[in-house]
Design a protein around this motif. Sequence first.
Motif, PDB file in Angstrom:
ATOM      1  N   UNK A  63       0.683 121.102  72.955  1.00 14.15           N
ATOM      2  CA  UNK A  63      -0.280 120.015  72.915  1.00 14.15           C
ATOM      3  C   UNK A  63      -0.894 119.702  74.272  1.00 14.15           C
ATOM      4  N   UNK A  64      -0.175 119.964  75.362  1.00 18.35           N
ATOM      5  CA  UNK A  64      -0.701 119.567  76.675  1.00 18.35           C
ATOM      6  C   UNK A  64      -1.914 120.386  77.101  1.00 18.35           C
ATOM      7  N   UNK A  65      -2.242 121.460  76.382  1.00 20.95           N
ATOM      8  CA  UNK A  65      -3.447 122.214  76.683  1.00 20.95           C
ATOM      9  C   UNK A  65      -4.675 121.667  75.965  1.00 20.95           C
ATOM     10  N   UNK A  66      -4.472 120.620  75.166  1.00 23.21           N
ATOM     11  CA  UNK A  66      -5.550 120.083  74.354  1.00 23.21           C
ATOM     12  C   UNK A  66      -5.806 118.619  74.681  1.00 23.21           C
ATOM     13  N   UNK A  67      -7.064 118.232  74.543  1.00 26.37           N
ATOM     14  CA  UNK A  67      -7.380 116.806  74.518  1.00 26.37           C
ATOM     15  C   UNK A  67      -7.026 116.278  73.130  1.00 26.37           C
ATOM     16  N   UNK A  68      -6.481 115.078  73.089  1.00 24.71           N
ATOM     17  CA  UNK A  68      -6.100 114.454  71.827  1.00 24.71           C
ATOM     18  C   UNK A  68      -6.850 113.149  71.664  1.00 24.71           C
ATOM     19  N   UNK A  69      -7.525 113.052  70.556  1.00 21.27           N
ATOM     20  CA  UNK A  69      -8.259 111.831  70.236  1.00 21.27           C
ATOM     21  C   UNK A  69      -7.627 111.102  69.065  1.00 21.27           C
ATOM     22  N   UNK A  70      -7.717 109.794  69.104  1.00 26.37           N
ATOM     23  CA  UNK A  70      -7.326 108.960  67.965  1.00 26.37           C
ATOM     24  C   UNK A  70      -8.593 108.373  67.338  1.00 26.37           C
ATOM     25  N   UNK A  71      -8.656 108.463  66.024  1.00 23.38           N
ATOM     26  CA  UNK A  71      -9.769 107.913  65.264  1.00 23.38           C
ATOM     27  C   UNK A  71      -9.208 107.006  64.187  1.00 23.38           C
ATOM     28  N   UNK A  72     -10.048 106.172  63.620  1.00 28.37           N
ATOM     29  CA  UNK A  72      -9.627 105.342  62.502  1.00 28.37           C
ATOM     30  C   UNK A  72     -10.761 105.211  61.506  1.00 28.37           C
ATOM     31  N   UNK A  73     -10.372 104.990  60.269  1.00 27.44           N
ATOM     32  CA  UNK A  73     -11.358 104.817  59.212  1.00 27.44           C
ATOM     33  C   UNK A  73     -10.896 103.716  58.272  1.00 27.44           C
ATOM     34  N   UNK A  74     -11.684 102.660  58.220  1.00 30.65           N
ATOM     35  CA  UNK A  74     -11.420 101.558  57.314  1.00 30.65           C
ATOM     36  C   UNK A  74     -12.157 101.804  56.007  1.00 30.65           C
ATOM     37  N   UNK A  75     -11.704 101.196  54.907  1.00 31.81           N
ATOM     38  CA  UNK A  75     -12.370 101.396  53.617  1.00 31.81           C
ATOM     39  C   UNK A  75     -13.854 101.049  53.680  1.00 31.81           C
ATOM     40  N   UNK A  76     -14.677 101.972  53.201  1.00 35.91           N
ATOM     41  CA  UNK A  76     -16.107 101.739  53.166  1.00 35.91           C
ATOM     42  C   UNK A  76     -16.823 101.908  54.483  1.00 35.91           C
ATOM     43  N   UNK A  77     -16.089 102.337  55.512  1.00 35.58           N
ATOM     44  CA  UNK A  77     -16.698 102.507  56.836  1.00 35.58           C
ATOM     45  C   UNK A  77     -16.561 103.946  57.308  1.00 35.58           C
ATOM     46  N   UNK A  78     -17.382 104.287  58.277  1.00 39.61           N
ATOM     47  CA  UNK A  78     -17.310 105.622  58.859  1.00 39.61           C
ATOM     48  C   UNK A  78     -16.109 105.722  59.802  1.00 39.61           C
ATOM     49  N   UNK A  79     -15.665 106.953  59.994  1.00 46.44           N
ATOM     50  CA  UNK A  79     -14.591 107.190  60.951  1.00 46.44           C
ATOM     51  C   UNK A  79     -15.109 106.905  62.358  1.00 46.44           C
ATOM     52  N   UNK A  80     -14.315 106.184  63.138  1.00 45.77           N
ATOM     53  CA  UNK A  80     -14.742 105.830  64.478  1.00 45.77           C
ATOM     54  C   UNK A  80     -13.681 106.211  65.503  1.00 45.77           C
ATOM     55  N   UNK A  81     -14.146 106.553  66.691  1.00 45.59           N
ATOM     56  CA  UNK A  81     -13.237 106.893  67.768  1.00 45.59           C
ATOM     57  C   UNK A  81     -12.555 105.669  68.320  1.00 45.59           C
ATOM     58  N   UNK A  82     -11.277 105.822  68.638  1.00 46.05           N
ATOM     59  CA  UNK A  82     -10.479 104.733  69.183  1.00 46.05           C
ATOM     60  C   UNK A  82     -10.109 105.015  70.637  1.00 46.05           C
ATOM     61  N   UNK A  83      -9.584 106.215  70.876  1.00 44.65           N
ATOM     62  CA  UNK A  83      -9.116 106.548  72.211  1.00 44.65           C
ATOM     63  C   UNK A  83      -8.984 108.052  72.332  1.00 44.65           C
ATOM     64  N   UNK A  84      -8.916 108.522  73.563  1.00 50.08           N
ATOM     65  CA  UNK A  84      -8.725 109.945  73.801  1.00 50.08           C
ATOM     66  C   UNK A  84      -8.047 110.138  75.142  1.00 50.08           C
TER      67      UNK A  84
END
Length: 122
Positions: free
Chosen positions: A29-50
Motif C-alpha cells: 500500500x505504501x506505493x499508492x496514494x489512498x483516498x477516502x470518499x463517501x456517498x450519502x443516499x441520493x448524493x454523488x460520491x465525494x472526496x473526503x481525504x487523501x
Amino acid sequence: QLQLVESGGGLVQPGGSLRLSCAASGFTLDYYAIGWFRQAPGKEREGVSCISSSDGRTYYADPVKGRFTISRDNAENTVYLQMNSLKTEDTAVYYCAADQTCYSHSSDYDYWGQGTQVTVSS
C-alpha cells in the motif's frame, strides 16, 4: 489479486468519533496514494481525504478539515481515517481507493474497497 477492505464503520452519536481502516492485500500500500470518499443516499460520491505515497502529504475536503485525520501504517499495510466531532451530515458509506496519486475525482481511481457504513444519529 489487489484488494482493499474497509472496516470500522458503525452508529455513533453526534460529537462522537470513529476510526475507519483501509487494509490492503495483494499489493504494498505504501506505493499508492489512498483516498477516502463517501456517498450519502441520493448524493454523488465525494472526496473526503487523501494521503500521497511519495511524501505522505495529506489533503482534506473543507467539510472535514480540523475534524478528520488520515494516516498510514506501512507495517500494517493499512490507511486510517480518524473521524472526530462527527455530525449527522457525515452519515454515508465510506470507501477507500488506491491509485498512483491523489486525484480529485473518484472516477480517476482504479482500485476500490466495498465500503463501510457510518451513521451519525442521536
